[in-house]
Design a protein around this motif. Structure first.
Motif, PDB file in Angstrom:
ATOM      1  N   MET A   1      90.510 -55.016 -38.112  1.00  8.91           N
ATOM      2  CA  MET A   1      89.492 -54.333 -38.919  1.00  8.91           C
ATOM      3  C   MET A   1      90.102 -53.245 -39.797  1.00  8.91           C
ATOM      4  O   MET A   1      89.393 -52.447 -40.402  1.00  8.91           O
TER       5      MET A   1
ATOM      6  N   MET B   1      82.698 -63.321 -25.455  1.00  7.02           N
ATOM      7  CA  MET B   1      83.832 -64.012 -24.851  1.00  7.02           C
ATOM      8  C   MET B   1      83.701 -64.070 -23.323  1.00  7.02           C
ATOM      9  O   MET B   1      84.016 -65.076 -22.693  1.00  7.02           O
TER      10      MET B   1
ATOM     11  N   MET C   1      81.251 -54.140 -31.317  1.00  4.85           N
ATOM     12  CA  MET C   1      81.449 -52.957 -30.467  1.00  4.85           C
ATOM     13  C   MET C   1      82.305 -51.925 -31.187  1.00  4.85           C
ATOM     14  O   MET C   1      81.976 -50.731 -31.214  1.00  4.85           O
ATOM     15  N   LEU C   2      83.409 -52.377 -31.782  1.00  7.12           N
ATOM     16  CA  LEU C   2      84.323 -51.436 -32.451  1.00  7.12           C
ATOM     17  C   LEU C   2      83.664 -50.733 -33.636  1.00  7.12           C
ATOM     18  O   LEU C   2      83.901 -49.545 -33.872  1.00  7.12           O
TER      19      LEU C   2
ATOM     20  N   VAL D   1      80.975 -64.079  -9.121  1.00 14.36           N
ATOM     21  CA  VAL D   1      80.624 -62.815  -9.780  1.00 14.36           C
ATOM     22  C   VAL D   1      79.254 -62.391  -9.247  1.00 14.36           C
ATOM     23  O   VAL D   1      78.341 -63.210  -9.182  1.00 14.36           O
TER      24      VAL D   1
ATOM     25  N   PHE E   1      83.533 -58.475 -19.300  1.00 17.66           N
ATOM     26  CA  PHE E   1      84.174 -58.930 -18.060  1.00 17.66           C
ATOM     27  C   PHE E   1      83.234 -58.756 -16.855  1.00 17.66           C
ATOM     28  O   PHE E   1      82.090 -59.188 -16.884  1.00 17.66           O
ATOM     29  N   TRP E   2      83.730 -58.084 -15.799  1.00 16.81           N
ATOM     30  CA  TRP E   2      82.936 -57.956 -14.563  1.00 16.81           C
ATOM     31  C   TRP E   2      81.657 -57.167 -14.795  1.00 16.81           C
ATOM     32  O   TRP E   2      80.696 -57.299 -14.032  1.00 16.81           O
TER      33      TRP E   2
ATOM     34  N   ASP F   1      81.195 -66.625 -22.323  1.00 18.63           N
ATOM     35  CA  ASP F   1      81.782 -67.934 -22.524  1.00 18.63           C
ATOM     36  C   ASP F   1      82.750 -68.279 -21.382  1.00 18.63           C
ATOM     37  O   ASP F   1      82.696 -69.371 -20.817  1.00 18.63           O
ATOM     38  N   LEU F   2      83.606 -67.327 -21.025  1.00 23.10           N
ATOM     39  CA  LEU F   2      84.599 -67.578 -19.970  1.00 23.10           C
ATOM     40  C   LEU F   2      83.918 -67.820 -18.631  1.00 23.10           C
ATOM     41  O   LEU F   2      84.290 -68.724 -17.877  1.00 23.10           O
ATOM     42  N   PHE F   3      82.941 -66.997 -18.300  1.00 25.48           N
ATOM     43  CA  PHE F   3      82.269 -67.117 -17.006  1.00 25.48           C
ATOM     44  C   PHE F   3      81.201 -68.220 -17.020  1.00 25.48           C
ATOM     45  O   PHE F   3      80.611 -68.523 -15.982  1.00 25.48           O
TER      46      PHE F   3
ATOM     47  N   VAL G   1      82.145 -48.986 -23.361  1.00 29.15           N
ATOM     48  CA  VAL G   1      82.519 -50.323 -22.933  1.00 29.15           C
ATOM     49  C   VAL G   1      82.416 -50.312 -21.408  1.00 29.15           C
ATOM     50  O   VAL G   1      83.066 -49.506 -20.747  1.00 29.15           O
TER      51      VAL G   1
ATOM     52  N   VAL H   1      83.824 -58.349 -30.028  1.00 29.02           N
ATOM     53  CA  VAL H   1      84.479 -57.052 -29.943  1.00 29.02           C
ATOM     54  C   VAL H   1      84.365 -56.280 -31.270  1.00 29.02           C
ATOM     55  O   VAL H   1      84.324 -55.038 -31.265  1.00 29.02           O
ATOM     56  N   ALA H   2      84.280 -56.982 -32.395  1.00 28.07           N
ATOM     57  CA  ALA H   2      84.220 -56.308 -33.701  1.00 28.07           C
ATOM     58  C   ALA H   2      82.950 -55.463 -33.823  1.00 28.07           C
ATOM     59  O   ALA H   2      82.984 -54.344 -34.361  1.00 28.07           O
TER      60      ALA H   2
ATOM     61  N   PHE I   1      83.269 -52.279 -18.396  1.00 31.52           N
ATOM     62  CA  PHE I   1      84.145 -53.369 -17.971  1.00 31.52           C
ATOM     63  C   PHE I   1      84.001 -53.604 -16.468  1.00 31.52           C
ATOM     64  O   PHE I   1      84.084 -54.719 -15.993  1.00 31.52           O
TER      65      PHE I   1
ATOM     66  N   PHE J   1      82.162 -69.501 -10.923  1.00 31.69           N
ATOM     67  CA  PHE J   1      82.054 -68.107 -11.369  1.00 31.69           C
ATOM     68  C   PHE J   1      80.668 -67.565 -11.057  1.00 31.69           C
ATOM     69  O   PHE J   1      80.508 -66.426 -10.649  1.00 31.69           O
TER      70      PHE J   1
ATOM     71  N   LYS K   1      89.085 -72.704 -24.153  1.00 33.28           N
ATOM     72  CA  LYS K   1      88.085 -72.128 -25.061  1.00 33.28           C
ATOM     73  C   LYS K   1      88.738 -71.462 -26.270  1.00 33.28           C
ATOM     74  O   LYS K   1      88.090 -70.698 -27.002  1.00 33.28           O
TER      75      LYS K   1
END
Lengths: 176, 176, 176
Positions: A47, B137, B163-164, B84, B57-58, B140-142, B25, B160-161, B27, B80, A113
Motif C-alpha cells: 500500500m 484469509m 484493516m490497514l 477451533v 486466525f484464532w 478461507d483457511l479454517f 487486530v 488485510v488491506a 489474533f 478445524f 488456496k
C-alpha cells in the motif's frame, strides 16, 4: 505571521506518529504469529507504506538459516541453538500444534488456496524493501551470530533505541 | 500565504495516525485476551472514539455461532470446525485453564463483581457501533462460512488491506 | 487569516496520537514478555519520551510484592494468590520454561552479559519517571489489594478509561 506559519509547518512535518510508516516488533516465534506479522508487513508495503520489522526474543528464530553452522560456540549457546527453532520451516504453532501436524495441514491448505508461505512472504518483503532488524540483545543472549542468519537485503542488527526511533515516526505500530 | 495556510490545513486533516479512532487486530482466541480486547474496544467507543476490530486466525473463534451448522464441508474444514473453539462460551484461557475450571471461576467472579461478560461486551459494542470485520484469509483457511458466524450489525468479511487502511487513520492501534 | 492560523495551531496541538509519549498495556505475566516490555519502556524514557504502563490481567503478577501478606481474603482470592506468580522472581517463560530451568539460565546469562534484570529495569524505570498503573478490574477479579503490591513511586490503580486517555495522546502504543 509568515514566520508563525513557517513554524507551524515545521512543527507539522516533525509531529511524532504521523509518518506513512509501519513499525512492528516481532517477539513471537510461533508460525501463526509470524505469518500474521508478515502478511501485515507485506500488505502495508504494497500500500506504499515504509515498513520496519524488529525481530526480538523468540521471533529471531525465523531469521536463522537452517543450513548454516558456526563453530566454537559455548555450551549454553549450543543449547539455545538446539532449543530455539532453526528457521522458518521449523516454527511451531502457538495453539493446536499437534506434534507438527497442525502446521503441516495449514501449510498444505495455504498452498492449495494460493496463500503465500512464510518463505514467499519474506521474498515479497525483500522485493518491497521491507527493512528487517534483529535485536542485538537477543542475538547476544541466545548466542546467535550474524553469519548464521538468513540472507536478506540490508539485514541489520540493532538495539531497542533504533527500533523506537522508527516506531516514533510511524503512524502505525504493532507488537506481535 | 493564504494558499500556504490552506495547504497546511489540508495536510493536517490528512495526517496519518491522527484520527479519533482505535483499530485492533484480534489474533488470539483465548478468553482472557478476548475479554481484554472487548473491554478496551467498548471503553474507547464509550469515550467517543470510532472503533474498528479485525478478528483474524484464532480470534475468529469468538465470532462463531455455536447453534449454526453448515453442510457439505470438506474433511479438513470439519476438522478445524471441531478443533477451533465454537463461539464465545467455548473459549479457553491462555494460562491457568485447568481443564476449563479457570474460565468458569473467572466467569463466576465477573458475574459476582458486575463485570460484563464477553457476550454482554459484544452487545455493548454493537450498541456503540463498534465495527467488526472478520479476516477473509482466516475464514478461507479454517473453512468457516459467513452464515456460521454470529449476528452482529454490519459484520463484514475483509482482507488485510481494509484493516490497514483503518489502522493508518487511527491514532490508536493494538494487536492482541 | 490570523484567526485561521491560530485555529490550525490549536488543532495541531490537540491532534490525537502525536504526543512524545509511549503507552503500553502489559497483559502478559511471562518473564520474557515482561522483560521485552520493560526494556522498551526504559529505552523510550531514556530517549526523552513520557512513558505510561498499564499492567492488567496476568501482567499484574510482576507488581506483587512476595514479602507482603494480607489477611482475611476469600477462598477464591487465596486461590488466585496461590496460582498467579507472586512477584518478578516467580515469573515463568512463555516458551521453554523447562520447569524453571529456562528462566534460571536466561537470568544467569543476562547477569554475565550485563543485561539489566527485571528488578533493575523497574529501578531504572522509577528513576526515569515511568508511570505505572495497575488495572482496577484485574485487582478486583484476582482479589489483590493495593497494600500487597510493590513500592513504586506514584503507583496507581486505575480503569481502562485512564489508560485509553494516555494511549490516545501517545504517538506510540503497544499491547504486550
Amino acid at each position: 505571521m509568515e514566520k508563525e506559519l513557517a513554524e507551524l509547518k515545521a512543527k507539522v512535518e516533525a509531529l511524532p506518529g504521523t509518518g506513512n510508516k509501519l513499525t512492528m516488533v516481532i517477539f513471537s516465534g510461533s508460525l501463526d504469529q509470524q505469518l500474521a506479522a508478515m502478511i501485515i508487513a507485506t500488505g502495508a508495503a504494497a500500500m506504499g507504506m515504509q515498513v520496519v520489522l524488529f525481530f526480538t526474543f523468540w521471533g529471531t528464530a525465523a531469521l536463522r538459516d537452517p543450513h548454516r553452522h558456526v563453530k566454537g560456540k559455548t555450551m549454553i549457546s549450543k543449547m539455545f541453538g538446539f532449543m530455539v527453532p532453526k528457521g522458518k520451516d521449523a516454527l511451531k504453532f502457538s495453539h493446536m500444534n499437534m506434534a507438527g501436524v497442525g502446521p503441516a495441514i495449514i501449510k498444505g491448505l495455504m498452498k492449495k488456496k494460493n496463500v503465500a508461505s512464510l518463505d514467499q512472504l519474506f521474498d515479497v518483503a525483500s522485493q518491497l524493501a521491507v527493512k528487517i532488524y534483529i535485536c542485538e540483545m537477543s542475538m547476544d543472549l541466545f548466542g546467535f551470530r550474524r553469519e548464521e542468519m538468513i540472507d536478506y537485503p540490508n539485514l541489520e542488527v540493532c538495539g531497542v533505541a533504533t527500533m523506537l526511533a522508527h516506531a516514533k515516526e510511524s503512524s502505525l505500530q504493532f507488537f506481535i
